[in-house]
Design an enzyme around this catalytic site. Structure first.
Site, PDB file in Angstrom:
ATOM      1  N   TRP A 139       0.863  -1.185   0.000  1.00  0.00           N
ATOM      2  CA  TRP A 139       0.000   0.000   0.000  1.00  0.00           C
ATOM      3  C   TRP A 139       0.901   1.238   0.000  1.00  0.00           C
ATOM      4  CZ3 TRP A 139      -1.778   2.780   4.870  1.00  0.00           C
ATOM      5  CH2 TRP A 139      -2.658   3.815   4.568  1.00  0.00           C
ATOM      6  N   ASP A 220      -1.326  -5.441   9.199  1.00  0.00           N
ATOM      7  CA  ASP A 220      -2.210  -4.352   8.798  1.00  0.00           C
ATOM      8  C   ASP A 220      -3.503  -5.013   8.327  1.00  0.00           C
ATOM      9  OD1 ASP A 220      -3.585  -2.285   7.651  1.00  0.00           O
ATOM     10  OD2 ASP A 220      -1.952  -1.609   6.342  1.00  0.00           O
ATOM     11  N   LYS A 256     -13.386   0.251   5.322  1.00  0.00           N
ATOM     12  CA  LYS A 256     -13.987  -0.525   4.220  1.00  0.00           C
ATOM     13  C   LYS A 256     -15.126  -1.417   4.694  1.00  0.00           C
ATOM     14  CE  LYS A 256     -10.048   0.904   2.743  1.00  0.00           C
ATOM     15  NZ  LYS A 256      -9.365   1.400   1.599  1.00  0.00           N
TER      16      LYS A 256
HETATM   17  N1  KET Z   1      -3.910  -0.331   5.179  1.00  0.00           N
HETATM   18  C1  KET Z   1      -4.145  -0.699   3.912  1.00  0.00           C
HETATM   19  C2  KET Z   1      -3.519  -1.939   3.407  1.00  0.00           C
HETATM   20  C3  KET Z   1      -4.978   0.092   3.115  1.00  0.00           C
HETATM   21  O1  KET Z   1      -5.208  -0.308   1.893  1.00  0.00           O
HETATM   22  C4  KET Z   1      -5.542   1.277   3.626  1.00  0.00           C
HETATM   23  C5  KET Z   1      -6.344   2.156   2.763  1.00  0.00           C
HETATM   24  C6  KET Z   1      -5.265   1.588   4.963  1.00  0.00           C
HETATM   25  C7  KET Z   1      -4.447   0.766   5.707  1.00  0.00           C
HETATM   26  C8  KET Z   1      -5.781   2.810   5.662  1.00  0.00           C
HETATM   27  O2  KET Z   1      -7.098   3.098   5.595  1.00  0.00           O
HETATM   28  P1  KET Z   1      -7.783   4.008   6.726  1.00  0.00           P
HETATM   29  O3  KET Z   1      -8.876   4.698   6.042  1.00  0.00           O
HETATM   30  O4  KET Z   1      -6.733   4.941   7.267  1.00  0.00           O
HETATM   31  O5  KET Z   1      -8.239   3.057   7.769  1.00  0.00           O
HETATM   32  N2  KET Z   1      -6.309   2.117   1.509  1.00  0.00           N
HETATM   33  C9  KET Z   1      -7.095   2.864   0.525  1.00  0.00           C
HETATM   34  C10 KET Z   1      -7.286   4.304   0.815  1.00  0.00           C
HETATM   35  C11 KET Z   1      -6.033   5.086   1.054  1.00  0.00           C
HETATM   36  O6  KET Z   1      -5.063   4.992   0.303  1.00  0.00           O
HETATM   37  O7  KET Z   1      -6.034   5.859   2.056  1.00  0.00           O
HETATM   38  C12 KET Z   1      -6.472   2.622  -0.862  1.00  0.00           C
HETATM   39  O8  KET Z   1      -5.452   1.927  -0.967  1.00  0.00           O
HETATM   40  O9  KET Z   1      -7.042   3.101  -1.844  1.00  0.00           O
END
Ligand code: KET
Length: 411
Positions: A139, A220, A256
């Site tokens: 990521w 994660d 998500k």
């Molecule tokens: N870990 C992974 C692997 C991940 O894909 C995301 C979010 C997060 C943590 C963090 O999400 P949060 O909303 O802080 O709980 N991924 C999507 C959004 C982003 O980049 O912020 C994405 O990959 O599109």
């Protein structure tokens, strides 16, 4: 009177930052006026009509919360107690001995990102010699998080472009070769961006090496329940490590699986060898959180606690999660069918079906990804990742045309 020097800036030394590789895609998408445009950049769930989706169970919980007329007092630094209990139980399983024994330090934090960042600050403070191993690729924000926390990192092999699958031997070799006591960042399920997860047998071997090398597993978990549709199935990897009696870090996100993107709700959990250790770890996580953001927001925490704490709503959540996961699976199948039907080159597209979760890692390179956007108005990250959660069945044929054109006509 002294004239105000409005035309003189003190910020000459501040250069323009580049757009974020993921969230910047949404900004570019908004600016495009073409009707055909499609946003497959950020991993955010859309309905078949390509509209954002608020889960019915979330609306229901919010209505109940409003009726109760709860106050807006500060939460404790560690967050809402009912949320912390619910989130640890969802992750490890309510009857897991680590919970019964009080061996988990859980802190509500600012969703997955904030939880990772807090853990990174903890590593920097208490393991200043350690480095973090992250998968290649991973990521996009992982590197930023550890860079900003001044935690050194290096990559372990993960993706094999030849098979469009897992480079398991490379992964094991790199984890084995890392200095003893490294932190190994693992995606609990639905690896982002590849959509490729180790098998249960491979997870066992990964745990073997981590245990032998006295590394610290650091999960994660941003997609629990969203990958398979089942909360328990998607927690398999984490629970396997915990069952071995290892100390483990786990960052959790409800962006998500409950669609709470903007509520910034998640947690950092540290499984420790004894309750007394967990108490110390928790006290230091609180100490790190206090000067960063003081205490976390309450709204999302109440939603999670209410939904998980009520058997009816919990059931409704699981059903809606299955529906979301199911829609993504349908779109994945349809995209594969469209590609296979339209592409006469004989290329095998079946890797798309083998990937799981929100994303498909198409194998398109940067120039080809640029073509997707510039010619076809398909917005995606430049690593070739597309978010299937932003795709509808109706748009699969169009997307297949765009992918086939980019693959075969752009180098
Ligand atoms: N870990 C992974 C692997 C991940 O894909 C995301 C979010 C997060 C943590 C963090 O999400 P949060 O909303 O802080 O709980 N991924 C999507 C959004 C982003 O980049 O912020 C994405 O990959 O599109």
């Amino acid at each position: 009177m002294m004239a105000l020097a409005v035309d003189v800036t003190r910020f000459e030394g501040v250069p323009m930052a580049p757009p974020d590789p993921i969230l910047g895609v949404s900004e570019a998408f908004k600016a495009d006026t073409n009707d055909l445009k499609l946003n497959l950049g950020v991993g955010a769930y859309r309905t078949e009509e390509l509209q954002p989706y608020v889960l019915n169970v979330v609306k229901k919980a919010e209505k109940l919360m409003l009726e109760k007329g709860e106050n807006k007092e500060y939460l404790p630094i560690e967050g809402l107690a009912a949320f912390n209990k619910a989130t640890a139980e969802l992750l490890f399983g309510a009857d897991n001995p680590v919970i019964k024994d009080g061996r988990v330090a859980t802190l509500q934090s600012l969703s997955g990102t904030g939880s990772l960042r807090l853990a990174a600050a903890f590593i920097q403070r208490y393991f200043p010699e350690a480095k973090v191993l992250i998968s290649s690729p991973t990521w996009g924000n992982h590197k930023n998080i550890f860079n900003d926390a001044r935690v050194p990192w290096s990559e372990y092999r993960y993706y094999d472009p030849k098979t469009v699958g897992l480079d398991f031997e490379g992964m094991i070799a790199d984890i084995e070769a890392a200095p003893e006591g490294s932190f190994v960042l693992l995606h609990g399920c639905a690896h982002n961006p590849t959509g490729i997860d180790p098998t249960p047998e491979q997870w066992e071997k990964i745990a073997d090496v981590i245990q032998e090398k006295k590394h610290m597993p650091f999960f994660d978990v941003a997609y629990q329940g969203f990958a398979s549709g089942s909360l328990d199935e998607d927690a398999f990897s984490v629970r396997l490590f915990v069952k071995r009696g290892l100390e483990v870090f786990v960052a959790q996100s409800y962006s998500k699986n409950l669609g709470l993107y903007a509520e910034r709700i998640g947690a950092i959990n540290v499984v420790c060898s004894a309750p007394e250790v967990a108490d110390r770890v928790k006290s230091q996580l609180k100490r790190l959180a206090r000067p960063m953001y003081s205490n976390p927001p309450i709204h999302g925490a109440r939603i999670v606690a209410n939904v998980v704490g009520d058997p009816t709503m919990f059931g409704e959540w699981k059903q809606e999660m299955e529906e979301m996961a199911g829609r993504i699976k349908n779109v994945r199948q349809k995209l594969y069918d469209s590609l296979s039907a339209k592409d006469k080159s004989g290329k095998d597209w079946s890797y798309i079906l083998r990937q799981i979760g929100m994303f498909s890692y198409t194998g398109l390179n940067k120039t080809q990804s640029d073509n997707m956007t510039d010619k076809w108005h398909v917005y995606m990250t430049k690593d070739g990742r597309i978010s299937l959660a932003g795709l509808s069945l109706a748009k699969c044929d169009y997307l297949a045309d765009a992918i086939i054109d980019s693959f075969h006509n752009v180098n």
